[in-house]
Enzyme design. Structure first.
Site, mmCIF file in Angstrom:
data_model
loop_
_atom_site.group_PDB
_atom_site.id
_atom_site.type_symbol
_atom_site.label_atom_id
_atom_site.label_comp_id
_atom_site.label_asym_id
_atom_site.label_seq_id
_atom_site.Cartn_x
_atom_site.Cartn_y
_atom_site.Cartn_z
ATOM 1 N N SER A 1 0.826 -1.207 0.000
ATOM 2 C CA SER A 1 0.000 0.000 0.000
ATOM 3 C C SER A 1 0.856 1.249 0.000
ATOM 4 O O SER A 1 1.973 1.255 0.525
ATOM 5 C CB SER A 1 -0.881 -0.021 1.252
ATOM 6 O OG SER A 1 -1.441 1.241 1.521
ATOM 7 N N LYS B 1 2.049 -3.151 6.759
ATOM 8 C CA LYS B 1 2.514 -3.223 5.370
ATOM 9 C C LYS B 1 4.033 -2.988 5.300
ATOM 10 O O LYS B 1 4.736 -3.649 4.531
ATOM 11 C CB LYS B 1 1.766 -2.210 4.499
ATOM 12 C CG LYS B 1 0.289 -2.528 4.312
ATOM 13 C CD LYS B 1 0.073 -3.909 3.702
ATOM 14 C CE LYS B 1 -1.386 -4.227 3.468
ATOM 15 N NZ LYS B 1 -1.596 -5.608 2.975
ATOM 16 N N PHE C 1 -2.284 2.656 -4.709
ATOM 17 C CA PHE C 1 -2.738 3.932 -4.188
ATOM 18 C C PHE C 1 -4.215 3.750 -3.767
ATOM 19 O O PHE C 1 -4.480 3.076 -2.791
ATOM 20 C CB PHE C 1 -2.409 5.054 -5.169
ATOM 21 C CG PHE C 1 -0.944 5.469 -4.981
ATOM 22 C CD1 PHE C 1 -0.625 6.683 -4.401
ATOM 23 C CD2 PHE C 1 0.106 4.599 -5.303
ATOM 24 C CE1 PHE C 1 0.705 7.035 -4.156
ATOM 25 C CE2 PHE C 1 1.431 4.938 -5.056
ATOM 26 C CZ PHE C 1 1.734 6.162 -4.490
ATOM 27 N N TYR D 1 -2.175 -0.333 10.706
ATOM 28 C CA TYR D 1 -2.360 -0.937 9.382
ATOM 29 C C TYR D 1 -1.158 -0.641 8.484
ATOM 30 O O TYR D 1 -0.565 -1.536 7.882
ATOM 31 C CB TYR D 1 -3.645 -0.425 8.720
ATOM 32 C CG TYR D 1 -3.690 -0.711 7.236
ATOM 33 C CD1 TYR D 1 -3.903 -2.003 6.771
ATOM 34 C CD2 TYR D 1 -3.479 0.300 6.288
ATOM 35 C CE1 TYR D 1 -3.912 -2.282 5.408
ATOM 36 C CE2 TYR D 1 -3.497 0.032 4.935
ATOM 37 C CZ TYR D 1 -3.707 -1.256 4.501
ATOM 38 O OH TYR D 1 -3.703 -1.532 3.152
#
Length: 337
Positions: free
Chosen positions: A126, A155, A180, A151
């Protein structure tokens, strides 16, 4: 037929990727625990492709079940890993759930794949790994800043774990795709974004408001240093994102990768403000949206859009759909629900 495992394959991006894989001639096996998806999505996939992927309903946090599954499916040639919790706000409220779900499942998968003679792995990453970048557009070489949420941190940690795995095992090949803002739905309106409860993302909130499910859309702040004062993001059609996974997978299977761990941004290369997204919706739906400007929301970055040169030139992939295409497909999907 080459067999591919898609974890979280009944989720939003996962289901569109399963469709793209089956249309490209791959045989797909899905693992999903249905915690943030619905079994009805499987029917949509079959309706679009006329092919039924294998499906197993279990939680990858169960280390023993994960081990047994991969022992049973020794013919898997590649893995696309979507299975993860993904709501920024929820991750702040319940960080331990996010660390357990997003990190443990990744480790258990990698431990089993690491035993194979060769492994091909695509990681669903992400643009949150960049935080508020210093310069636009954001390149893959942009510094990784402290994450704004648990979160985002999962990643960053996930990418680091995969990178270290690739460094230790030269036969382990991986690509991290940093998306994105995926939006829209399949043109058939048989699969799309299916939020459980109140939508966390802008576009389903727009479409639900237009249909009267939500009373009003809140636009968080109009005093940012942007042309119209609202936050800017790179909104990319989910089908373009799905197609990128097929291109990345074929890159690994055909041994076209230059390194055994590669990273690519997935975006359009163009930023759109919240008000521009609303205007695009109003254009394609031919109706006015009920929205109001409210105070800024904590943690929102001002602007984030991708430099897509690396994905365009090295991966050989480019986003094809416009913001209007995406909004039109999202609206058609919403009306079928």
């Amino acid at each position: 037929m080459v067999k591919i495992l898609v974890t979280g394959g009944l989720g939003y991006i996962g289901s569109h990727t399963v469709v793209a894989l089956q249309e490209a001639g791959f045989k797909v096996v899905i693992v999903d625990n249905l915690s943030n998806s619905s079994i009805s999505v499987l029917e949509g996939i079959v309706a679009i492709t006329n092919k039924t992927p294998e499906f197993e309903n279990f939680d990858l946090r169960d280390k023993l079940k994960t081990k047994h599954f991969l022992k049973k499916h020794t013919d898997i040639c590649g893995v696309i890993h979507f299975a993860a919790s993904k709501a920024v706000g929820e991750s702040v409220e319940n960080p331990l759930l996010y660390y357990e779900n997003n990190i443990n499942t990744l480790i258990y998968l990698l431990q089993e794949l690491d035993k194979k003679e060769t492994s091909n792995f695509i990681f669903s990453s992400s643009c949150t790994v960049y935080g508020q970048a210093d310069a636009m557009p954001i390149t893959e070489a942009a510094p990784i800043k402290p994450a704004e949420s648990p979160y985002g941190n999962t990643k960053q940690i996930g990418e680091a774990i995969i990178k270290d795995t690739c460094r230790a095992n030269q036969n382990f090949n991986a690509i991290a795709l940093r998306y994105f803002n995926p939006i829209g739905a399949h043109k058939s309106a048989k699969i799309g974004e299916l939020p459980i409860g109140v939508p966390q993302n802008l576009v389903p909130y727009i479409t639900q408001t237009a249909l009267g499910i939500r009373e009003q859309l809140s636009v968080y702040g109009n005093n940012y240093p942007t042309p119209d004062g609202t936050c800017i993001r790179d909104y990319i059609h989910v089908v373009d994102v799905a197609n990128a996974h097929v291109v990345a997978l074929e890159r690994l299977l055909n041994k076209k990768h230059q390194d055994n761990f590669e990273i690519f941004n997935l975006g359009t290369g163009k930023g759109s403000s919240v008000l521009e997204v609303i205007q695009a919706f109003e254009r394609v739906s031919i109706q006015k949206l009920n929205y109001k400007i409210v105070n800024r929301r904590e943690g929102d970055v001002i602007s984030a859009y991708a430099d897509t040169k690396k994905a365009n030139e090295i991966l050989g992939w480019k986003a094809k759909s416009t913001i209007d295409d995406a909004m039109d497909s999202a609206w058609k999907w919403q009306k079928t629900l």
